[in-house]
Design a protein around this motif. Structure first.
Motif, short mmCIF file in Angstrom:
data_model
loop_
_atom_site.label_atom_id
_atom_site.label_comp_id
_atom_site.label_asym_id
_atom_site.label_seq_id
_atom_site.Cartn_x
_atom_site.Cartn_y
_atom_site.Cartn_z
N PRO A 175 87.21 15.10 30.05
CA PRO A 175 85.74 15.51 30.77
C PRO A 175 84.72 14.74 29.93
O PRO A 175 83.51 14.39 30.65
N LEU A 178 84.49 11.21 31.40
CA LEU A 178 84.05 11.36 33.07
C LEU A 178 82.36 11.39 32.75
O LEU A 178 81.76 10.94 33.63
N ALA A 179 81.90 12.33 31.90
CA ALA A 179 80.64 12.69 31.88
C ALA A 179 79.78 11.46 31.10
O ALA A 179 78.69 11.11 31.76
N ALA A 212 76.57 16.93 32.03
CA ALA A 212 77.60 16.59 32.68
C ALA A 212 79.01 17.14 31.95
O ALA A 212 79.77 17.39 32.72
N CYS A 216 82.13 19.13 33.41
CA CYS A 216 83.25 18.64 33.89
C CYS A 216 84.19 19.27 32.79
O CYS A 216 85.38 19.64 33.32
N GLN A 220 87.75 21.29 34.27
CA GLN A 220 88.74 20.95 33.59
C GLN A 220 89.70 22.23 33.36
O GLN A 220 90.83 22.43 33.69
#
Length: 280
Positions: A175, A178-179, A212, A216, A220
């Motif tokens: 995460p 991705l963030a 974010a 995320c 998850q």
């Protein structure tokens, strides 16, 4: 409210969940958590006061003092923990706060005459502002749980980590990656579309990264929990958000992130194992 006043208020607000949660186990851990918390607060207020005086930062002296505190922390373990680490944190927060206050956190101060913002000195100023804003932001966030997040204020402590943080990396890194991608793209687009916000880009990026990442990480968590519950049909799950788990983390009196009972056994969620494990 001014940005720096907001940061100060955020530090004071962090004391509430920290005190309610309780300190880490042992007198040494409790003292270290308290010293580090107050080092962040003292460094912030001292940096703001120094900047208001109009004096330039003694960069060389700060570098020497930082090197001394780092060496002291490594050479003398007990004294380094109680004195060296808080001193290093205070120096870093002091430098970041004073630098940002002098240059403007959200709006730029007037550039000195003859200085080219696109030149080498201008690029160095940009890098230093990003580093200072990022460090100061995450140091303040660390106040919400020094035991778990103290490495944000003093990253070298990761080298002394005994599984406190690194055991969570398999859950945290996806995460976080991705963030980072989402926030980098969003900040870049915002700065391109709104040039007047470019100076505030470090603040926008770090605030966006935190939001974010929390979103995320929760997605998850929910995905992994659903997968783990496939072997336990019909279970009613009592769960807490990722943020709540972070704020409540301590070595004792820790509430379960998520739990359920089945066939006389009690299961709780483990972020390290990324699965439900039986309670000891």
């Amino acid at each position: 409210m001014r940005p720096h006043a907001f940061l100060a208020s955020l530090i004071l607000a962090a004391a509430t969940p920290a005190l309610a949660r309780g300190g880490p186990s042992g007198m040494l851990g409790t003292i270290l958590e308290g010293f580090t918390f107050w080092a962040i607060a003292a460094g912030l207020f001292a940096g703001l006061a120094w900047s208001r005086s109009g004096r330039h930062l003694p960069a060389r002296s700060l570098l020497v003092l930082s090197a001394v505190t780092l060496g002291f922390s490594w050479q003398f373990v007990l004294a380094g923990l109680l004195l060296g680490i808080p001193a290093g944190v205070a120096l870093a927060v002091f430098s970041a706060a004073a630098y940002l206050k002098a240059g403007g956190l959200l709006r730029p101060r007037p550039e000195p005459s003859g200085q080219n913002p696109a030149g080498r000195r201008g690029r160095l100023t940009l890098v230093l502002r990003w580093l200072s804003a990022s460090y100061l932001f995450w140091a303040v966030i660390a106040c919400f749980n020094i035991k778990l997040l103290g490495f944000l204020a003093f990253p070298p402590t990761l080298l002394l980590d005994h599984g406190t943080i690194t055991r969570f990396f398999p859950f945290i890194l996806p995460p976080l990656g991705l963030a980072l991608a989402i926030t980098s793209l969003g900040t870049g687009l915002l700065a391109a579309l709104q040039p007047r916000l470019r100076h505030a880009a470090p603040v926008i990026f770090n605030v966006g990264l935190l939001i974010a990442f929390l979103v995320c990480a929760d997605l998850q968590r929910e995905r992994l929990m659903r997968q783990a519950l496939r072997n336990h049909p019909g279970i009613e799950l009592d769960s807490a958000s990722f943020l709540r788990s972070v704020l409540a983390h301590s070595d004792f009196g820790r509430s379960a992130h998520a739990s359920f009972s089945e066939n006389g056994k009690f299961y709780h969620w483990s972020y390290a194992a990324q699965d439900f494990v039986t309670a000891p």
